[in-house]
Design an enzyme around this catalytic site. Structure first.
Site, PDB file in Angstrom:
ATOM      1  N   GLU A  83       0.832  -1.215   0.000  1.00 31.67           N
ATOM      2  CA  GLU A  83       0.000   0.000   0.000  1.00 31.67           C
ATOM      3  C   GLU A  83       0.864   1.261   0.000  1.00 31.67           C
ATOM      4  OE1 GLU A  83      -0.641  -2.652   1.856  1.00 31.67           O
ATOM      5  OE2 GLU A  83      -2.629  -3.256   1.178  1.00 31.67           O
ATOM      6  N   ALA A  86     -10.729  -0.559   2.811  1.00 33.98           N
ATOM      7  CA  ALA A  86     -10.286   0.714   3.415  1.00 33.98           C
ATOM      8  C   ALA A  86      -9.365   0.456   4.601  1.00 33.98           C
ATOM      9  CB  ALA A  86     -11.491   1.533   3.851  1.00 33.98           C
ATOM     10  N   ASP A  87      -9.594  -0.651   5.299  1.00 37.90           N
ATOM     11  CA  ASP A  87      -8.783  -0.990   6.479  1.00 37.90           C
ATOM     12  C   ASP A  87      -7.284  -0.984   6.170  1.00 37.90           C
ATOM     13  OD1 ASP A  87     -11.101  -2.602   8.334  1.00 37.90           O
ATOM     14  OD2 ASP A  87     -11.393  -2.495   6.175  1.00 37.90           O
ATOM     15  N   HIS A  96     -11.840  -5.738   8.221  1.00 39.99           N
ATOM     16  CA  HIS A  96     -12.407  -5.588   6.873  1.00 39.99           C
ATOM     17  C   HIS A  96     -13.701  -4.776   6.915  1.00 39.99           C
ATOM     18  CE1 HIS A  96      -9.704  -8.999   6.146  1.00 39.99           C
ATOM     19  NE2 HIS A  96      -9.805  -8.740   4.857  1.00 39.99           N
TER      20      HIS A  96
END
Ligand SMILES: Cc1ncc(C[n+]2csc(CCOP(=O)(O)OP(=O)(O)O)c2C)c(N)n1
Length: 654
Positions: free
Chosen positions: A393, A417-418, A460
């Site tokens: 990421e 998004a986590d 999640h």
């Protein structure tokens, strides 16, 4: 490699110049005219040799000991000294420390304090060069200490997988602050790590400017033809303290003395003297001339003012000016689309219309992404523009920043998004601060599939918009319906500022509506009045809008329902207007209560229209726990929606 006498001489001048500047700086530091200094004495051959090897069009990412990069690129000296001495007319309007600045016009990108954070950004430049078929390379400096950071590994891994022309140049000077390299890593040479990344690595004598030049030139020439990253480990030594105020007691004197004998300038001077390319009076003359030049510029700079500003100017520079141009929706041609389809359509149309858009993310290519938003994209747009990434990421977000500086409009999909927590530093310190620091707009859109309600557990399901809400420089978009999702995505991708675009997974396939087939956009920062009312205002966004609409079906109260659509910029005027009309407010969101967006909205309402309130501003949010996996607990205990009626009754009776 044969180097002409003229070049050897020029290289000498370039090598000696930063040393002369530093000697003067150390004097100014002792006189209290300079606030801080990180010495590069003894390491100049690495900065200078590598810059001599590169073309001026190649981008370089210096660190805090690379004065020689700036001088070798012949950066305007008055500007340089203004920056170093904290005077008006530097590179960052007084917003950054001595070495935290870049100069895009010289293809130098400034560092941030988080040492390895620029390595992924170098990848972004390199990828852009590759896609544009430009025969350029990126070179990024990094200290051996910072090679322990995650960004180092992520960036090199990504560069390797994508064959990006980046030279990762490690300056191994033996110490990271007070930590000797034996406490920093447990392999013999850092260049040996190249093998593990599947790339070339080479060790060089960082005190030998000719070796630095020759090896960097060899790889730069290779990478222009066959792009691929390389790790070069330049062995050198930090003969002074980490920074001048922190002392050097922890370094054995013997070691310092040994390395002082290997001083790169002494060595090179001797080399040139032996070859009769210079003589002692040439050296003396050069020193005198340069010292005169340095002194005269410093004298000029020291009488300049320190930067001053106003609140307005500071705030104005946080964001690049919005260039929103409305594209009207065409309702003549519509179709029924689910939330997920609307996002997909919006993305597809943008990719079709604008070749500078590019999508990156995990499993987004052939697989189409875990939520199938990009299914079929690779067939349409090809693998250059629809890029599967390793599970990196941070590196991918940093790469997107570099690409945006090269004119691309990258869109990065977080799988959930986590997982954005793994890219947190790039977002809050790199994306968010770039425009404020040196006026460069950042056109990066992050798509974040968010939210609970589907029994996916604590990693999640998170609503993590408030992690970013506090950081100046970011925009946060959060649609609640297919129409807005498509229009807001289009504006987000065009926005020359970093945008976090939250898309609720629970809405993907649960709601649909008729929306225009063609492109249209919606200005960021404008709320939508979903329902007009006079008794009470519900301020909400995302899934909260769906819950509130459900409630409205079965109530006799006259409720005004506001869908924020954007959290940053926040449509405060729209909120206040409604509160002044209804005098009672419920702020509703799925994210947990403490420190959530609701806290800020509540504070703003209380502060700005207290006299209009007939009841306290009430927040209704999830409870302050991680998100439970069990659907029962999530639905019945964690999420707030079952309590809407109770909260509204409380407010109505107040
Ligand atoms: C992420 C991060 N952690 C800690 C620091 C504090 N810090 C600044 S420089 C430094 C040492 C860096 O060592 P190295 O990378 O070897 O570079 P050198 O200073 O030796 O040139 C440390 C720990 C920082 N700037 N960033």
């Amino acid at each position: 490699m044969k180097i002409s006498s003229n070049d050897l001489l020029e290289l000498y001048h370039l090598l000696k110049f930063p040393r002369l500047i530093e000697e003067k700086m150390l004097l100014l530091l002792r006189q209290g005219k300079l606030s801080k200094w990180f010495s590069g004495i003894g390491q100049e051959a690495i900065s200078v040799g590598s810059m001599f090897a590169l073309e001026n069009e190649d981008v370089v990412f210096p660190m805090h000991r690379n004065l020689g990069v700036f001088t070798s690129r012949k950066v305007d000296l008055e500007r340089l000294f203004s920056q170093l001495l904290g005077r008006e007319g530097g590179f960052t309007k007084g917003r950054d420390r001595t070495f935290h600045f870049g100069a895009m016009e010289y293809n130098i990108i400034g560092m941030i304090s988080h040492l390895a954070a620029m390595l992924p950004v170098a990848n972004g430049f390199a990828l852009s060069y590759k896609l544009k078929k430009e025969k350029k390379v990126a070179l990024s400096f990094i200290g051996e200490g910072a090679t322990s950071e995650g960004d180092f590994h992520e960036a090199i891994n990504l560069a390797s997988v994508w064959n990006l022309p980046v030279i990762f140049l490690i300056e191994n000077n033996g110490y990271g602050l007070s930590t000797p390299s034996s406490d920093q890593y447990n392999c013999k040479n850092l260049a040996d790590r190249a093998k593990g990344y599947g790339i070339k690595g080479e060790i060089i004598d960082g005190n030998n400017v000719l070796e630095v030049y020759t090896v960097i030139k060899k790889y730069a020439d290779q990478l222009r033809i066959n792009p691929a990253p390389v790790i070069i480990e330049a062995k050198t030594f930090r003969v002074r303290g980490h920074e001048e105020a922190s002392g050097i007691k922890y370094v054995p004197k013997k070691l310092i003395n040994e390395w002082k004998k290997k001083d790169p300038i002494l060595w090179y001077e001797k080399y040139l003297l032996d070859k009769n390319i210079i003589n002692n009076s040439d050296i003396k003359e050069f020193e005198e001339n340069k010292n005169r030049e340095i002194t005269s510029i410093i004298d000029k700079v020291l009488i300049k003012k320190v930067p001053i500003s106003t609140v307005e100017k500071e705030l104005n520079d946080v964001f690049s000016l919005s260039s929103f141009k409305e594209i009207q929706p065409d309702f003549k041609s519509t179709e029924i689309r689910r939330f997920v389809d609307a996002i997909k359509d919006g993305l597809f149309l943008k990719m079709k219309e604008d070749p500078s858009t590019i999508i990156m993310g995990q499993d987004i290519a052939e697989y189409g992404g875990v939520f199938k938003v990009t299914e079929g994209f690779i067939e349409e747009f090809g693998e250059d523009r629809v890029r599967n990434t390793p599970i990196t990421e941070s590196a991918v977000i940093g790469t997107a920043l570099g690409m945006s500086m090269q004119g691309y409009k990258p869109i990065v999909e977080m799988q959930f998004a986590d997982f954005v927590s793994n890219g947190f530093n790039q977002i809050v310190n790199n994306l968010a601060k770039t425009h404020y620091r040196w006026g460069k707009g950042v056109n990066v859109t992050l798509r974040l599939p968010t939210g609970a309600g589907i029994g996916a557990g604590p990693f999640h399901s998170q609503s993590n918009e408030s992690w970013f809400f506090h950081t100046p420089g970011l925009k946060i978009v959060y649609p609640s319906n297919p129409y807005d999702a498509k229009g807001l995505l289009s504006s987000s991708i065009e926005e020359n500022n970093p945008v976090l675009y939250f898309e609720h997974k629970g809405l993907y396939r649960s709601i649909k509506e008729e929306i225009p087939k063609k492109s249209y956009n919606i200005e960021l920062g404008k709320l939508k009045i979903v329902n007009q009312g006079s008794d009470l205002t519900i301020v909400t966004y995302g899934m909260g809008v769906i819950w509130a609409k459900e409630y409205l079906k079965n109530t006799n109260y006259s409720i005004e329902l506001l869908d924020l659509r954007c959290l940053l910029p926040l449509d405060l005027q729209g909120i206040l207007k409604s509160v002044k009309k209804t005098n009672k407010v419920l702020v509703l969101h799925e994210d947990n209560l403490t420190g959530g967006i609701g806290a800020e909205i509540s504070a703003l309402i209380t502060e700005k229209c207290f006299e209009h309130l007939d009841a306290p501003v009430v927040r209704l949010c999830s409870i302050d726990t991680p998100i439970p996996f069990s659907s029962n607990i999530e639905r019945d205990i964690y999420l707030p929606n079952l309590d809407i009626g109770e909260k509204i009754n409380y407010l109505m009776k107040y």
